[in-house]
Every structure is written in structure tokens, then in C-alpha cells.
Scaffold this motif. Structure first.
Motif, PDB file in Angstrom:
ATOM      1  N   PHE A  36       0.829  -1.204   0.000  1.00 31.33           N
ATOM      2  CA  PHE A  36       0.000   0.000   0.000  1.00 31.33           C
ATOM      3  C   PHE A  36       0.866   1.258   0.000  1.00 31.33           C
ATOM      4  O   PHE A  36       0.586   2.228  -0.700  1.00 31.33           O
ATOM      5  CB  PHE A  36      -0.946   0.017   1.210  1.00 31.33           C
ATOM      6  CG  PHE A  36      -1.480   1.382   1.517  1.00 31.33           C
ATOM      7  CD1 PHE A  36      -2.381   1.997   0.656  1.00 31.33           C
ATOM      8  CD2 PHE A  36      -1.048   2.091   2.638  1.00 31.33           C
ATOM      9  CE1 PHE A  36      -2.848   3.280   0.903  1.00 31.33           C
ATOM     10  CE2 PHE A  36      -1.513   3.363   2.893  1.00 31.33           C
ATOM     11  CZ  PHE A  36      -2.409   3.963   2.028  1.00 31.33           C
ATOM     12  N   THR A  37       1.957   1.267   0.793  1.00 31.34           N
ATOM     13  CA  THR A  37       2.759   2.494   0.893  1.00 31.34           C
ATOM     14  C   THR A  37       3.384   2.867  -0.450  1.00 31.34           C
ATOM     15  O   THR A  37       3.724   4.020  -0.677  1.00 31.34           O
ATOM     16  CB  THR A  37       3.863   2.367   1.967  1.00 31.34           C
ATOM     17  OG1 THR A  37       4.666   1.218   1.687  1.00 31.34           O
ATOM     18  CG2 THR A  37       3.278   2.273   3.359  1.00 31.34           C
ATOM     19  N   LYS A  38       3.514   1.887  -1.366  1.00 34.83           N
ATOM     20  CA  LYS A  38       4.028   2.208  -2.718  1.00 34.83           C
ATOM     21  C   LYS A  38       3.144   3.247  -3.401  1.00 34.83           C
ATOM     22  O   LYS A  38       3.622   4.062  -4.192  1.00 34.83           O
ATOM     23  CB  LYS A  38       4.049   0.932  -3.586  1.00 34.83           C
ATOM     24  CG  LYS A  38       5.320   0.128  -3.459  1.00 34.83           C
ATOM     25  CD  LYS A  38       5.325  -0.993  -4.492  1.00 34.83           C
ATOM     26  CE  LYS A  38       6.351  -2.046  -4.094  1.00 34.83           C
ATOM     27  NZ  LYS A  38       6.077  -3.332  -4.755  1.00 34.83           N
ATOM     28  N   GLU A  39       1.842   3.191  -3.083  1.00 35.78           N
ATOM     29  CA  GLU A  39       0.891   4.117  -3.701  1.00 35.78           C
ATOM     30  C   GLU A  39       1.226   5.564  -3.341  1.00 35.78           C
ATOM     31  O   GLU A  39       0.871   6.498  -4.059  1.00 35.78           O
ATOM     32  CB  GLU A  39      -0.532   3.741  -3.255  1.00 35.78           C
ATOM     33  CG  GLU A  39      -1.658   4.399  -3.998  1.00 35.78           C
ATOM     34  CD  GLU A  39      -1.650   4.113  -5.500  1.00 35.78           C
ATOM     35  OE1 GLU A  39      -1.517   2.940  -5.877  1.00 35.78           O
ATOM     36  OE2 GLU A  39      -1.784   5.077  -6.281  1.00 35.78           O
ATOM     37  N   LEU A  40       1.926   5.757  -2.206  1.00 35.33           N
ATOM     38  CA  LEU A  40       2.271   7.112  -1.759  1.00 35.33           C
ATOM     39  C   LEU A  40       3.428   7.698  -2.575  1.00 35.33           C
ATOM     40  O   LEU A  40       3.809   8.853  -2.389  1.00 35.33           O
ATOM     41  CB  LEU A  40       2.641   7.107  -0.270  1.00 35.33           C
ATOM     42  CG  LEU A  40       1.555   6.566   0.668  1.00 35.33           C
ATOM     43  CD1 LEU A  40       2.059   6.506   2.100  1.00 35.33           C
ATOM     44  CD2 LEU A  40       0.293   7.413   0.593  1.00 35.33           C
ATOM     45  N   THR A  41       4.024   6.892  -3.450  1.00 33.90           N
ATOM     46  CA  THR A  41       5.100   7.414  -4.304  1.00 33.90           C
ATOM     47  C   THR A  41       4.582   7.709  -5.705  1.00 33.90           C
ATOM     48  O   THR A  41       5.340   8.142  -6.566  1.00 33.90           O
ATOM     49  CB  THR A  41       6.249   6.395  -4.419  1.00 33.90           C
ATOM     50  OG1 THR A  41       5.756   5.233  -5.092  1.00 33.90           O
ATOM     51  CG2 THR A  41       6.779   5.994  -3.055  1.00 33.90           C
ATOM     52  N   SER A  42       3.281   7.458  -5.937  1.00 32.43           N
ATOM     53  CA  SER A  42       2.749   7.634  -7.291  1.00 32.43           C
ATOM     54  C   SER A  42       2.641   9.115  -7.650  1.00 32.43           C
ATOM     55  O   SER A  42       2.509   9.976  -6.781  1.00 32.43           O
ATOM     56  CB  SER A  42       1.370   6.979  -7.394  1.00 32.43           C
ATOM     57  OG  SER A  42       0.454   7.700  -6.600  1.00 32.43           O
ATOM     58  N   ASP A  43       2.701   9.390  -8.944  1.00 33.07           N
ATOM     59  CA  ASP A  43       2.551  10.771  -9.417  1.00 33.07           C
ATOM     60  C   ASP A  43       1.215  11.351  -8.984  1.00 33.07           C
ATOM     61  O   ASP A  43       1.121  12.527  -8.630  1.00 33.07           O
ATOM     62  CB  ASP A  43       2.637  10.813 -10.945  1.00 33.07           C
ATOM     63  CG  ASP A  43       4.067  10.607 -11.429  1.00 33.07           C
ATOM     64  OD1 ASP A  43       4.961  10.493 -10.554  1.00 33.07           O
ATOM     65  OD2 ASP A  43       4.275  10.545 -12.645  1.00 33.07           O
ATOM     66  N   GLN A  44       0.174  10.512  -8.997  1.00 26.47           N
ATOM     67  CA  GLN A  44      -1.157  11.014  -8.641  1.00 26.47           C
ATOM     68  C   GLN A  44      -1.196  11.490  -7.195  1.00 26.47           C
ATOM     69  O   GLN A  44      -1.817  12.506  -6.887  1.00 26.47           O
ATOM     70  CB  GLN A  44      -2.206   9.912  -8.867  1.00 26.47           C
ATOM     71  CG  GLN A  44      -3.637  10.395  -8.814  1.00 26.47           C
ATOM     72  CD  GLN A  44      -3.917  11.539  -9.785  1.00 26.47           C
ATOM     73  OE1 GLN A  44      -3.544  11.487 -10.957  1.00 26.47           O
ATOM     74  NE2 GLN A  44      -4.551  12.599  -9.291  1.00 26.47           N
ATOM     75  N   PHE A  45      -0.495  10.775  -6.312  1.00 27.71           N
ATOM     76  CA  PHE A  45      -0.448  11.192  -4.907  1.00 27.71           C
ATOM     77  C   PHE A  45       0.192  12.575  -4.791  1.00 27.71           C
ATOM     78  O   PHE A  45      -0.310  13.462  -4.100  1.00 27.71           O
ATOM     79  CB  PHE A  45       0.333  10.170  -4.071  1.00 27.71           C
ATOM     80  CG  PHE A  45       0.489  10.569  -2.629  1.00 27.71           C
ATOM     81  CD1 PHE A  45      -0.548  10.369  -1.729  1.00 27.71           C
ATOM     82  CD2 PHE A  45       1.654  11.179  -2.180  1.00 27.71           C
ATOM     83  CE1 PHE A  45      -0.418  10.756  -0.409  1.00 27.71           C
ATOM     84  CE2 PHE A  45       1.787  11.574  -0.856  1.00 27.71           C
ATOM     85  CZ  PHE A  45       0.746  11.360   0.025  1.00 27.71           C
ATOM     86  N   VAL A  46       1.307  12.768  -5.487  1.00 29.31           N
ATOM     87  CA  VAL A  46       2.006  14.057  -5.448  1.00 29.31           C
ATOM     88  C   VAL A  46       1.110  15.159  -6.013  1.00 29.31           C
ATOM     89  O   VAL A  46       1.000  16.249  -5.439  1.00 29.31           O
ATOM     90  CB  VAL A  46       3.332  13.962  -6.242  1.00 29.31           C
ATOM     91  CG1 VAL A  46       4.057  15.293  -6.225  1.00 29.31           C
ATOM     92  CG2 VAL A  46       4.211  12.871  -5.666  1.00 29.31           C
ATOM     93  N   LYS A  47       0.431  14.840  -7.117  1.00 32.23           N
ATOM     94  CA  LYS A  47      -0.459  15.837  -7.736  1.00 32.23           C
ATOM     95  C   LYS A  47      -1.585  16.228  -6.777  1.00 32.23           C
ATOM     96  O   LYS A  47      -1.888  17.409  -6.611  1.00 32.23           O
ATOM     97  CB  LYS A  47      -1.072  15.272  -9.023  1.00 32.23           C
ATOM     98  CG  LYS A  47      -0.120  15.235 -10.201  1.00 32.23           C
ATOM     99  CD  LYS A  47      -0.884  14.681 -11.407  1.00 32.23           C
ATOM    100  CE  LYS A  47       0.075  14.294 -12.525  1.00 32.23           C
ATOM    101  NZ  LYS A  47      -0.619  13.501 -13.563  1.00 32.23           N
TER     102      LYS A  47
END
Lengths: 312, 437
Positions: free
Chosen positions: B343-354
Motif C-alpha cells: 500500500f505504501t508504494k501508492e504514496l510514491t505515485s505521481d497522482q499522490f504528489v499531484k
């Protein structure tokens, strides 16, 4: 079949005998059970737990350790305990001096026959239906030096609106909030008690030529004695335990100038996580509140259950 | 007979209901399968994550939603816990069945204090995932060389806000050093403006010390206080010098006489800045978002921001930052580690940053700078990214790092600013207040 009838009859007889014995002894203790259970669950047991924790070293996370009397022996070293008691007593005495006369006058007035009474009573008693925490947050905003009432007043009268910045100012604000929020409650109690004073006492006094003030001091006040004692006990116990207004409006500040003992207890136990030391302060407060209430009831004659209407 | 009939029909009804229920539930539930790594895969597994539910929670909520849509082996459930009770709740439940599988923490002292045995109650974070974030983000969630946290919230450094219009009217430039600031105070104290806005919240006053102690004594000085070397830390001359500088600012009329009655935030300190009454305001980056909400046009036009000024002769690195570095996801021993790490991998996604940047946050992902233009206030976001990107060190706010300052040092700080005690008396008092003693 006949056995059953006989058994039932004897059971009924026993019950009837029980009832008559009960009538002689007064109502069964069982009637008090719901109140006792609730009181035990929410007052007695928590108090006992606090007493036990006061002999423990506990940060709320790691298993508590029994340390005997260590927390109690450390009592003189608890930072600012003496100072907090002093502040609490100042607030307590001042709030009785402010709230008692206001509540008394409000109640006696509200017990009268005036036609506009209902309207004013509704306005006066409004703070009682508001949440203490919510009104404290509002008061905090109201007392802001620039955008609150002091700020607006300083524009008219001068000064810098620094009401919460000194001990005197902060205490005055707390007294004002207390009076605004609690005096109507005592007003309500006094209203009920004042309504119970027989009209014939006033009629007789009026015939004897007693004026309005004489009637108030010679009839109303003595007749309200028991109610006044009860109100003062309420105020003392409330003053020794209440803290949410102070915690929200001044947070004990500026620089601990309004840090009362209940607030110190809360901060010690739940901000610094010294639950043992916090419990020592809590036990002291329980003893003080209980002790003062008992002493007050005893020496004021409140516990004698005497009527002020004897001979009538 | 009727009773027997009723019991019979009751049993029949219950059986039907049970059959219907079992028919409704997914077939997979009966037998957890095994995934490629040899791990058991249970699609019904649900990891509970605790976090306060303010607006800054949106990016992680969206990340959870995306993760749940694609995940084959279990989902994450966001449970909102108000910020003023989350510490208490964690203290009560960590290590028990009632605790969460994951939660979001500021890190530092609180994180290690709230678990009876952090090393067994927390599970390590994935190093691969942690590498996507600025390295200093890890420091506050690392214990004995093991990192337990993955950043999940924007960074909130303290900075100096200033009113461009007031400075311009008085012929002043944004200060680069303490001396510049003092000179500006001397000019501004002769006007009807408040040179430096402070308020009656101790943590706001604490920022003055945090800034000066870091710039004069360097980042290691306060860290030594946190590490338990309280006495040598407060005996350091930088502590006294920092306090003397605050006394000096006060003597020069930097603070309003009524500061102790000024409330923090939208009803007190911030309107002083957004109505043009105050010139400088030392505050965390969240102050900008908050002022922006009150009066967007005025703030965009008139409120400037700079790094905390340096102190000439001080040993602190002027790129150092203080504040809330980030809030990280911590995995507890209740959770299935592989799923939580996935799950924490999702926090590195571009969408999370956006999501974070469009929501006004500055995430600590290294690639955040690529998306700065998505911000409503790109100038502010770029400034923040530049500040944290070049930061030599990110000190955690003192009150978050040491839990008992509120009962010890903070009231003494108030007394310094009320003019009740001298700088020397303050340091002498602080020396006796070792929280570890």
C-alpha cells in the motif's frame, strides 16, 4: 393439584407478611440500587482507581509499577502545586462573592409576580443550555486584544486591550464567564426556594410596616438560608473540580498565572503523562472538596434537616 | 403445539438466512489462495489506518481508493481519528487487538513513547519506497538504524512572513540577518504597525527560540537536549545568547504590548497580517494556507515569505529548517506487512504528489518539484520545495520532540516575553527542568 394450591397460598401469605414488615421498616434498600450502581460505576470505582494509581509509577503506556509512597513523598516537590492552590482559592472565593449575590437577586426577582419576568428569565437562563466548552471557545475569541471586545473598547476608552495578559485581568475574565454561565443556575434554585416562602409572612410584615428592604433581609434571606448553604457547597465543589473554562480561555496562562490545581492535575497526568503524580493531586482535590462540603454542611446546620417554617 | 411450530419455523428461517448469506459472500473467502511470493492472499483482509480527517487527508484517502480498486489481496480502510485524541487512542491501543494496522504520525519522541516496545510493535517500512522521499524525512521514524515510516503528508517548515506593502512604505528590504530584522524593528516600532506579530500560544513563542538557537548554536545543540543531554545543552552559551536576542527584540519594541491577549490563528494573530497591522510573522507554512483562506487577494498580493534569517557569527547552517518535517505512515505488528508495504508504494505515485500539491500541500516526495506548477500559489510552493530541497537539516518543532515542555520551559518563555525574568534567569530555570530527570 391441591399441593400446588397450598404452596401458592402459603407463598402469598409469606409475601403479605413481608410487605407489612417492610412497611414498618420504611422503603426497601433496593429502591436505592439504581442510584447506587450508577454512583459506584461513575464515581466510587474511578475514585478508587485514582487512589490506586497514586501509588504507581505509570506513563500510560508501559505497565504500571507500584512505588509505594514515593509519589506521596514527592508531594512537596510537585512544581507549582502551592501556587496553583492559591490561584484556585482566589478564584473560588471571588466567584462565590460574585455569583451568590447575582444568583440570589435574580432568583428572588424571578419569583415575583412581574409580567415581563418570563422574557427576562429566558434571556438570563440561556447560557445554561449552551455547552461549557463551546461558550469558552467563543469567549476566547471575544477577549482577543485587537478583534474582540477589549480591542473595540480600547478604541473608545484607550488602553491596549491587553485583558488576558495579566493575572488580574485574566481572573476578572474567568469570573465574568463564571458569573454569566453559572449565576442563572443558582438563580433558578433561588427562584424555586423563594416561591416556597409563604405569602402570609410578607403580608404580616407589611401590616407591621416593614419596607421592601426590611422584608428582604428579615424574611427572604433567613427563609433561603438552607438554599444558600447548598448553593455555596455547589460553588465550592464546582470551583475545586471545574477547569474546562480555564483550560480553553487562558490555558492556565499567561505564564501559569491562572493555573489552578485541577488544571495542574490534568496537565501532569495527560500532557506530561505522569499519571501517578497526577493521581496524587486528584486525590488531594477529592479530599479537599469532600472535606469542605462535609464541614460546611455540619457547621451551617444544613445537615440537621430543620425546617425554616417551624411554628407555621 | 403452537410453541413447537414456532420453534420449527424459526429454525427454518434461520437456516434459510444462513444459506442466503453464504450464497451472497464471495466464493474466494472460503479458501485463501497463495500469491507468487508464497504469501497467502486473502482478498477479504482489511487493514485499518488511523489518521485525523482534516483537508490534508485527501491525498492519502485518494491513494487508499486507488489501492483498493487494484489490490487483489486485501484492502485498506481509512478511519478518521481527531488530531487531539489520536495520541491518547494510540497510547491505549497499540500492541492490543483494538489498535490499528497502520497510523499516521509526526514521528520523533511521541512515536517512541506511545508504544511500550516500539521495536516489536512497529514493523519496518520498505527501504525501496522510502528512497522516493527526501532523506531527512526518515530520520524521525528511524530507531536504531531501522526506518518505520513512509511520509504521507506535506512538509510544514517555519518561515518568516512579511507584509510587502508595509516594508515598502518604510523603505525596508526583507531581512537576511538578525541585524537586518532588528534594524527593521527600529524603524517599524516608530510607526503604528506591529513589527513582529506573536500571540499567547506558547508554541508560537517557542518558534522564536527554535529559530535563534538553530542559527546561533547549530542543529546539533537542540538535538543534544532531545537526546537527554539537557544540562550541557542549556549550559551552551548559544541558549543564553538566543534568549538575550529575544529580550533585545522586545526592548526595541518588536512585539505589541498586548501580545498576551492576542489569540492564535484566524481570530487573532492572522488578521493582524491580513489587515495590514503587522509587518512580520514567524509561523509554519500552514499559516500561509490559513491566511489565504481569510483573504486570498490581499495575501497573494501583499504577503511575502523568506527563510528564517541567519545570525551573523552563528554556527548554524542558514539552510537549516525547523517545523513539522512530515507525517508518516507507521505499520504496526497487527498488520500483514507485505500488504501494508504494498500500500505504501501508492504514496510514491505521481497522482499522490499531484493530489497533495493541488490541495495546497508540499509533499516530501523527491519528484514533487516536477508538479509545482499545479499549485494554486506556485510561487509559494516553489519557494517551499527549494527551501526543503536545499535544507542541510530539518529540526522537528521542539514541542513535538520533547513532550513535557508545556509544563516546564514554555511558561518561563512567556515570562521572558512578559518582561518578568531576564535571559539569565530563564536559562537558569530551564537548566533545572530536565524532562528526563
Amino acid at each position: 393439584m391441591s399441593n400446588l394450591v397450598a404452596a401458592l397460598t402459603s407463598a402469598r401469605k409469606k409475601a403479605r407478611a413481608g410487605r407489612s414488615r417492610q412497611a414498618a421498616l420504611g422503603p426497601s434498600v433496593m429502591w436505592a440500587l439504581p442510584a447506587v450502581v450508577v454512583y459506584a460505576l461513575f464515581a466510587l470505582i474511578p475514585i478508587l482507581v485514582v487512589v490506586v494509581i497514586s501509588f504507581m509509577d505509570w506513563d500510560g503506556v508501559r505497565p504500571p509499577k507500584f512505588v509505594g509512597l514515593a509519589n506521596w513523598a514527592n508531594l512537596p516537590n510537585i512544581a507549582f502545586l502551592g501556587g496553583s492552590v492559591q490561584i484556585m482559592l482566589i478564584l473560588l472565593v471571588c466567584s462565590i462573592l460574585v455569583q451568590l449575590p447575582i444568583g440570589l437577586l435574580m432568583g428572588v426577582w424571578a419569583a415575583g409576580p412581574q409580567r415581563n419576568r418570563a422574557v427576562f428569565c429566558t434571556i438570563f437562563f440561556l447560557p445554561m443550555v449552551l455547552s461549557g466548552v463551546a461558550i469558552s471557545i467563543v469567549w476566547r475569541q471575544i477577549m482577543d486584544a485587537n478583534f474582540g471586545i477589549p480591542g473595540q473598547f480600547s478604541a473608545i476608552f484607550g488602553g491596549n486591550g491587553n485583558v488576558l495578559g495579566s493575572m488580574e485581568g485574566a481572573i476578572m475574565v474567568l469570573l465574568a464567564i463564571g458569573a454569566w454561565g453559572s449565576a442563572p443556575f443558582f438563580g433558578l434554585i433561588f427562584q424555586g426556594a423563594a416561591k416556597g416562602i409563604p405569602q402570609m409572612l410578607y403580608d404580616a410584615a407589611a401590616i407591621d410596616g416593614a419596607g421592601r428592604f426590611r422584608r428582604f433581609f428579615s424574611i427572604t434571606l433567613p427563609q433561603l438560608k438552607a438554599t444558600i448553604v447548598m448553593a455555596v457547597i455547589f460553588m465550592v465543589v464546582g470551583g475545586l473540580t471545574g477547569f474546562e473554562t480555564i483550560m480553553i480561555v487562558t490555558e492556565g496562562g499567561p505564564a501559569r498565572k491562572t493555573l489552578t490545581t485541577p488544571l495542574l492535575m490534568y496537565y501532569t497526568a495527560f500532557r506530561d503523562y505522569h499519571l501517578g503524580t497526577g493521581s496524587v493531586i486528584a486525590v488531594l482535590l477529592i479530599l479537599a472538596a469532600g472535606g469542605i462540603a462535609v464541614l460546611f454542611a455540619k457547621y451551617s446546620g444544613f445537615d440537621k434537616m430543620e425546617s425554616d417554617l417551624e411554628g407555621m | 403445539m403452537t410453541t413447537r411450530k414456532m420453534i420449527a419455523s424459526g429454525i427454518a428461517l434461520a437456516m434459510t438466512a444462513a444459506m442466503m448469506l453464504s450464497a451472497c459472500s464471495p466464493q474466494e473467502s472460503s479458501a485463501p489462495s497463495t500469491d507468487a511470493t508464497g504469501d497467502t492472499c486473502d482478498p477479504n483482509l482489511e487493514l485499518v489506518l488511523w489518521r485525523p480527517g482534516d483537508v490534508s487527508a485527501t491525498p492519502i484517502k485518494n491513494a487508499i481508493e486507488r489501492f483498493n480498486q487494484t489490490s487483489q489481496c486485501g484492502t485498506v480502510l481509512f478511519e478518521e481519528v481527531p488530531s487531539d485524541t489520536i495520541d491518547e487512542k494510540l497510547r491505549m491501543t497499540l500492541g492490543t487487538d483494538q489498535g490499528p494496522d497502520m497510523f499516521v504520525s509526526h514521528g520523533g519522541a511521541h512515536l517512541w513513547e506511545q508504544a511500550s516496545d516500539p521495536k516489536t510493535i512497529y514493523q519496518p517500512a520498505s527501504t525501496e519506497v522510502a528512497d522516493s522521499f527526501w532523506p531527512w524525512a526518515e530520520r524521525l521514524t528511524t530507531l536504531d538504524g531501522v526506518n518505520y515510516g513512509i511520509p504521507s503528508s506535506g512538509t510544514e517548515p517555519i518561515m518568516l512572513f512579511y507584509n510587502k506593502k508595509i516594508l515598502e512604505e518604510n523603505g525596508l528590504q526583507p531581512p537576511k540577518t538578525y541585524d537586518d530584522l532588528l534594524a527593521a524593528v527600529d524603524v517599524l516600532s516608530k510607526t503604528d504597525k506591529i513589527p513582529i506579530v506573536i500571540c499567547n500560544q506558547a508554541w508560537v513563542l517557542l518558534m522564536l527560540w527554535e529559530w535563534l538557537v538553530d542559527r546561533i548554536g547549530g542543529e546539533q545543540l537542540w538535538e543534544s537536549c532531545v537526546q537527554g543531554e539537557w544540562k550541557s545543552c542549556w549550559e551552551n552559551p548559544a541558549m543564553l545568547e538566543a534568549t538575550q536576542k529575544i529580550v533585545e527584540l522586545k526592548a526595541h519594541g518588536a512585539f505589541a504590548d498586548n501580545w498576551a491577549s492576542v489569540d492564535y490563528g484566524a481570530g487573532g494573530s492572522e488578521p493582524l497580517m491580513t489587515t495590514g497591522k503587522g509587518a512580520f510573522y514567524l509561523m509554519g507554512s500552514w499559516g500561509y494556507t490559513s491566511m489565504l483562506t481569510a483573504d486570498p487577494d490581499y495575501v497573494k498580493e501583499n504577503i511575502g515569505f523568506i527563510k528564517m534569517p541567519e545570525v551573523t557569527g552563528g554556527t548554524g547552517n542558514p539552510t537549516n529548517v525547523i517545523g513539522n518535517p512530515t507525517r508518516s505512515v507507521i505499520i504496526t505488528n497487527k498488520a500483514k506487512l507485505s500488504l501494508a508495504q504494498e500500500f505504501t508504494k501508492e504514496l510514491t505515485s505521481d497522482q499522490f504528489v499531484k493530489d497533495a500539491i493541488t490541495g495546497g500541500q508540499v509533499p516530501t516526495n523527491k519528484n514533487a518539484v516536477d508538479f509545482a506548477n499545479l499549485s494554486e500559489t506556485p510561487e509559494f510552493t516553489e519557494f517551499l520545495l527549494k527551501t526543503i530541497g536545499e535544507a542541510n537539516y530539518f529540526t522537528q518543532s521542539w514541542d513535538v520532540g520533547v513532550t513535557s515542555l508545556g509544563s516546564t520551559v514554555e511558561p518561563e518563555m512567556e515570562r521572558v516575553l512578559l518582561g518578568e525574568i531576564t535571559a539569565e534567569e530563564f536559562v537558569a530555570a530551564a537548566l533545572t527542568m530536565d524532562p528526563n530527570a
